[in-house]
Design a protein around this motif. Structure first.
Motif, short mmCIF file in Angstrom:
data_model
loop_
_atom_site.label_atom_id
_atom_site.label_comp_id
_atom_site.label_asym_id
_atom_site.label_seq_id
_atom_site.Cartn_x
_atom_site.Cartn_y
_atom_site.Cartn_z
N ASN A 94 0.82 -1.22 0.00
CA ASN A 94 0.00 0.00 0.00
C ASN A 94 0.85 1.27 0.00
O ASN A 94 0.39 2.35 0.37
N LEU A 95 2.13 1.14 -0.43
CA LEU A 95 3.01 2.30 -0.57
C LEU A 95 3.33 2.48 -2.05
O LEU A 95 3.95 1.62 -2.67
N ILE A 96 2.84 3.59 -2.62
CA ILE A 96 3.14 3.86 -4.03
C ILE A 96 3.81 5.22 -4.15
O ILE A 96 3.69 6.08 -3.27
N GLU A 97 4.52 5.38 -5.26
CA GLU A 97 5.30 6.59 -5.46
C GLU A 97 4.78 7.37 -6.66
O GLU A 97 4.49 6.80 -7.71
N LEU A 98 4.67 8.67 -6.45
CA LEU A 98 4.46 9.57 -7.58
C LEU A 98 5.84 9.68 -8.22
O LEU A 98 6.70 10.43 -7.78
N GLY A 99 6.06 8.85 -9.24
CA GLY A 99 7.41 8.68 -9.76
C GLY A 99 7.85 9.82 -10.66
O GLY A 99 9.03 10.16 -10.71
N ALA A 100 6.93 10.40 -11.40
CA ALA A 100 7.27 11.49 -12.30
C ALA A 100 6.05 12.36 -12.54
O ALA A 100 4.93 11.85 -12.61
N ILE A 101 6.29 13.65 -12.65
CA ILE A 101 5.25 14.57 -13.11
C ILE A 101 5.95 15.56 -14.02
O ILE A 101 7.03 16.07 -13.69
N GLU A 102 5.38 15.77 -15.20
CA GLU A 102 6.03 16.63 -16.19
C GLU A 102 4.96 17.38 -16.98
O GLU A 102 3.93 16.81 -17.34
N VAL A 103 5.23 18.65 -17.23
CA VAL A 103 4.34 19.50 -18.03
C VAL A 103 5.16 20.10 -19.17
O VAL A 103 6.26 20.63 -18.93
N ALA A 104 4.67 20.00 -20.40
CA ALA A 104 5.38 20.60 -21.54
C ALA A 104 5.56 22.10 -21.30
O ALA A 104 4.64 22.76 -20.78
N PRO A 105 6.74 22.66 -21.63
CA PRO A 105 7.06 24.05 -21.27
C PRO A 105 5.99 25.07 -21.61
O PRO A 105 5.68 25.94 -20.79
N GLU A 106 5.38 25.00 -22.78
CA GLU A 106 4.42 26.04 -23.18
C GLU A 106 3.12 25.99 -22.38
O GLU A 106 2.31 26.93 -22.42
N PHE A 107 2.90 24.89 -21.63
CA PHE A 107 1.67 24.75 -20.86
C PHE A 107 1.88 24.99 -19.36
O PHE A 107 0.95 24.85 -18.57
N ARG A 108 3.11 25.34 -18.98
CA ARG A 108 3.37 25.65 -17.57
C ARG A 108 2.70 26.98 -17.23
O ARG A 108 2.63 27.88 -18.06
N GLY A 109 2.20 27.08 -16.03
CA GLY A 109 1.51 28.30 -15.62
C GLY A 109 0.02 28.27 -15.92
O GLY A 109 -0.69 29.23 -15.61
N THR A 110 -0.46 27.15 -16.48
CA THR A 110 -1.90 27.03 -16.78
C THR A 110 -2.66 26.31 -15.67
O THR A 110 -3.89 26.16 -15.76
N GLY A 111 -1.94 25.86 -14.64
CA GLY A 111 -2.59 25.11 -13.56
C GLY A 111 -2.71 23.63 -13.85
O GLY A 111 -3.35 22.89 -13.10
N VAL A 112 -2.07 23.17 -14.94
CA VAL A 112 -2.17 21.76 -15.35
C VAL A 112 -1.56 20.83 -14.30
O VAL A 112 -2.15 19.80 -13.96
N GLY A 113 -0.39 21.20 -13.76
CA GLY A 113 0.26 20.34 -12.77
C GLY A 113 -0.62 20.11 -11.55
O GLY A 113 -0.82 18.98 -11.12
N LYS A 114 -1.16 21.20 -11.01
CA LYS A 114 -2.05 21.10 -9.84
C LYS A 114 -3.29 20.26 -10.17
O LYS A 114 -3.73 19.44 -9.37
N SER A 115 -3.84 20.47 -11.37
CA SER A 115 -5.05 19.74 -11.76
C SER A 115 -4.79 18.24 -11.88
O SER A 115 -5.64 17.42 -11.52
#
Length: 210
Positions: A94-115
């Protein structure tokens, strides 16, 4: 442990168009999509796309994506920790890892990562897990953003907090090697005390050496 998955989605209206954030996404649906050529943080896009398709096939694997039309412009992976990391030594199902999160540069600042983090935690099954992520400053895009390590860490913390992850102490040598590195954790509300204690032992494996 049975790894249950319930699909959720949300839409973000941006100047670049309507972004759909969705997941966990099934392998067959993932394979129908294209992968943005700006997603280069970990390896070349073709190889990273192949890697996330493989993660989606794992029993515990969860892929949350953001797409513009049929192109993946951001993603997050959830899976068991790497066998070479201390987090796998407890053999906790029951231990899992958020191994990677990545947002393409032109979409940063749109709130995509948080969403992506918010959609990840909409699934009730996530309350059965301890979710961790390890943040290392050498993975951060300091050059492109112009941020220093502390500014970037603040951005990462804020994004992870959207998914309920908070900074937690550890004596892991790699994390301890630089003060900007950190461990972030979300403990689901159905995780039992035995699991929490076992996880605490993994966080502080060197405590008896002092």
């Amino acid at each position: 442990m049975e790894h249950l998955r319930t699909y959720y989605s949300k839409k973000i209206e941006s100047s670049l168009g309507t972004i759909v954030v969705e997941g966990p996404i099934a392998t067959e649906n993932l394979q129908k999509l294209k992968f943005h050529d700006g997603l280069t943080a970990f390896r070349i896009p073709e190889q990273q796309f192949a890697a996330i398709v493989e993660i989606s096939k794992l029993p515990e694997g969860r892929m949350i994506i953001a797409r513009l039309d049929q192109t993946i412009i951001a993603y997050a992976t959830f899976l068991y920790p790497d066998p070479l990391e201390r987090w796998s030594e407890g053999k906790m199902d029951n231990l899992i890892e958020l191994g990677a999160i990545e947002v393409a540069p032109e979409f940063r600042g749109t709130g995509v990562g948080k969403s992506i983090l918010q959609v990840s935690m909409m699934d009730d099954a996530m309350d059965d897990y301890i979710v961790i992520t390890t943040e290392y400053y050498w993975h951060w895009d300091l050059k492109r953003t112009g941020l220093n390590v502390w500014e970037y860490r603040k951005v990462m913390e804020k994004m992870m907090q959207a998914g309920g992850l908070e900074v937690a102490a550890t004596d892991d040598p790699e994390i301890s090697s630089h003060p900007a590195n950190c461990l972030m954790v979300r403990i689901g509300r159905r995780v039992n005390q035995d699991s929490i204690e076992k996880f605490d032992q993994l966080r502080f494996m060197n405590r008896y050496m002092y």
